[in-house]
Design a protein around this motif. Structure first.
Motif, short mmCIF file in Angstrom:
data_model
loop_
_atom_site.label_atom_id
_atom_site.label_comp_id
_atom_site.label_asym_id
_atom_site.label_seq_id
_atom_site.Cartn_x
_atom_site.Cartn_y
_atom_site.Cartn_z
N LYS A 7 -43.27 -16.24 -23.97
CA LYS A 7 -43.60 -15.14 -23.07
C LYS A 7 -42.56 -14.99 -21.97
N LEU A 8 -42.02 -16.14 -21.50
CA LEU A 8 -41.00 -16.09 -20.46
C LEU A 8 -39.77 -15.35 -20.94
N TYR A 9 -39.39 -15.59 -22.18
CA TYR A 9 -38.24 -14.89 -22.73
C TYR A 9 -38.52 -13.42 -22.95
N ALA A 10 -39.75 -13.09 -23.29
CA ALA A 10 -40.08 -11.70 -23.59
C ALA A 10 -40.23 -10.86 -22.33
N ASP A 11 -40.58 -11.51 -21.20
CA ASP A 11 -40.89 -10.73 -20.01
C ASP A 11 -39.69 -10.52 -19.08
N ASP A 12 -39.19 -11.59 -18.50
CA ASP A 12 -38.26 -11.41 -17.39
C ASP A 12 -36.95 -12.17 -17.54
N VAL A 13 -36.65 -12.69 -18.70
CA VAL A 13 -35.36 -13.35 -18.92
C VAL A 13 -34.40 -12.33 -19.53
N SER A 14 -33.25 -12.16 -18.90
CA SER A 14 -32.34 -11.08 -19.29
C SER A 14 -30.99 -11.61 -19.72
N LEU A 15 -30.42 -10.94 -20.68
CA LEU A 15 -29.02 -11.09 -21.06
C LEU A 15 -28.33 -9.79 -20.70
N VAL A 16 -27.50 -9.81 -19.68
CA VAL A 16 -26.83 -8.61 -19.20
C VAL A 16 -25.36 -8.68 -19.61
N VAL A 17 -24.95 -7.76 -20.48
CA VAL A 17 -23.55 -7.65 -20.90
C VAL A 17 -22.91 -6.54 -20.09
N VAL A 18 -22.00 -6.88 -19.22
CA VAL A 18 -21.38 -5.92 -18.30
C VAL A 18 -20.02 -5.50 -18.86
N LEU A 19 -19.82 -4.20 -18.99
CA LEU A 19 -18.54 -3.65 -19.43
C LEU A 19 -17.79 -3.19 -18.19
N LEU A 20 -16.70 -3.87 -17.87
CA LEU A 20 -15.98 -3.67 -16.62
C LEU A 20 -14.73 -2.84 -16.87
N ASP A 21 -14.67 -1.67 -16.26
CA ASP A 21 -13.52 -0.78 -16.43
C ASP A 21 -12.36 -1.28 -15.56
N THR A 22 -11.26 -1.65 -16.20
CA THR A 22 -10.09 -2.17 -15.49
C THR A 22 -8.89 -1.24 -15.58
N ASN A 23 -9.11 0.02 -15.92
CA ASN A 23 -8.01 0.96 -16.11
C ASN A 23 -7.21 1.13 -14.82
N PRO A 24 -5.95 0.67 -14.78
CA PRO A 24 -5.18 0.75 -13.52
C PRO A 24 -4.85 2.18 -13.13
N PHE A 25 -4.78 3.10 -14.08
CA PHE A 25 -4.47 4.49 -13.77
C PHE A 25 -5.62 5.16 -13.02
N PHE A 26 -6.86 4.73 -13.32
CA PHE A 26 -8.00 5.25 -12.57
C PHE A 26 -8.07 4.64 -11.18
N TRP A 27 -7.92 3.31 -11.10
CA TRP A 27 -8.09 2.63 -9.82
C TRP A 27 -6.99 2.98 -8.83
N SER A 28 -5.84 3.37 -9.31
CA SER A 28 -4.76 3.76 -8.40
C SER A 28 -5.06 5.07 -7.70
N SER A 29 -5.97 5.88 -8.26
CA SER A 29 -6.32 7.17 -7.66
C SER A 29 -7.74 7.20 -7.11
N SER A 30 -8.46 6.08 -7.18
CA SER A 30 -9.84 6.04 -6.72
C SER A 30 -9.92 5.75 -5.22
#
Length: 296
Positions: A7-30
């Motif tokens: 039940k612990l795994y079904a309720d509130d235990v999370s696996l969060v896969v984060v996709l991190l945008d590292t595009n330097p062309f975007f960050w140079s203009s952000s």
């Protein structure tokens, strides 16, 4: 010692896969620098790990030429530092992230001209789904997975087919795709991904408070989301990209065999090779020829 109940795994235990945008062309203009962005994200990841000791975080860096894993909280290296999780996570993630940025830049053959080159979102999304499938097959008990996309660069219409295939795969596996878009214009791909898979899509208005947006919207586990009010999708952009020129279109032609989309009429489908309109014309010609031919 008894094992953790299912039940612990079904309720509130999370696996969060984060996709991190590292595009330097975007960050140079952000308006938000990449270092400030990372400070918000690192604090958010640490909060996810402290909410539950069984929570797991995986970070995938999304460049404009490649994508790769840069952090996994379940690895043996990170497990041995439970008392100092935040410093170890920062040093490990930042080191691998720096190596990734150097490698991704070396893969570039030429500088993009004019508009910003899009990030390889389709690749990182596929890697996230592959990782989650490995978790599904690792045992009967596993954390409830979800994907969080932190993207700022523009959509790449040439990735439309791969992204939609990944979205439908996530929907079939009951994996929600949350998306936080930090660019100037909204992302049609992220809107569709969150809407189809039952995730949450949000575009923060004030990037200086990005950590607050991440904590109040995206830190919530899937079980608790039924008790709180999260942002609802408004005006989702369902426009598709044509397979011939990779442009976003409002109206187009669809192949009845493989469902490929084209902005202009073609005699032959470039995907499956079906000939448009020839079968009907040949059938009509054969019918006319048979009707004109006298019976013997």
């Amino acid at each position: 010692m008894a094992s953790a109940p299912s039940k612990l795994y079904a309720d509130d235990v999370s696996l969060v896969v984060v996709l991190l945008d590292t595009n330097p062309f975007f960050w140079s203009s952000s308006s938000l620098s990449f270092s400030q962005f990372l400070s918000h994200v690192l604090a958010f990841l640490n909060a996810i790990l402290t909410l539950n000791q069984l929570n797991q975080v995986v970070v995938i860096a999304t460049g404009y030429n490649s994508c790769d894993y840069v952090f996994d909280s379940s690895s043996d290296l990170n497990r041995s530092f439970e008392n100092g999780r935040m410093p170890v996570m920062c040093s490990s993630l930042l080191q691998k992230l720096e190596e990734f940025l150097i490698t991704d830049e070396q893969l570039s053959k030429e500088e993009p001209e004019g508009k910003i080159k899009p990030s390889l979102f389709s690749g990182s999304l596929s890697m996230a789904l592959c990782y989650i499938q490995r978790v599904f097959r690792s045992g009967a008990l596993h954390p409830h997975p979800r994907i969080l996309c932190l993207q700022g660069s523009v959509d790449g219409p040439e990735q439309y087919v791969a992204i939609m295939n990944a979205i439908f795969s996530a929907q079939r596996s009951s994996v929600p795709i949350d998306s936080c878009y930090i660019g100037s214009q909204n992302s049609a791909f992220l809107q569709q991904a969150s809407y189809i898979t039952g995730g949450v899509h949000h575009k923060p208005q004030n990037l200086d408070g990005l950590f607050q947006y991440l904590m109040t919207i995206f830190a919530t586990d899937l079980h608790s989301r039924s008790f709180i009010h999260l942002p609802k999708p408004v005006g989702v952009d369902f426009r598709a990209s044509c397979f011939c020129h990779k442009n976003t279109i409002d109206m187009g032609y669809i192949c009845s065999v493989c469902l490929s989309i084209f902005c202009k009429h073609h005699k032959k489908c470039s995907t499956c090779g079906s000939v448009f309109g020839q079968a009907q014309s040949e059938a009509a010609s054969a019918s006319d020829k048979k009707r004109k031919t006298p019976e013997t």
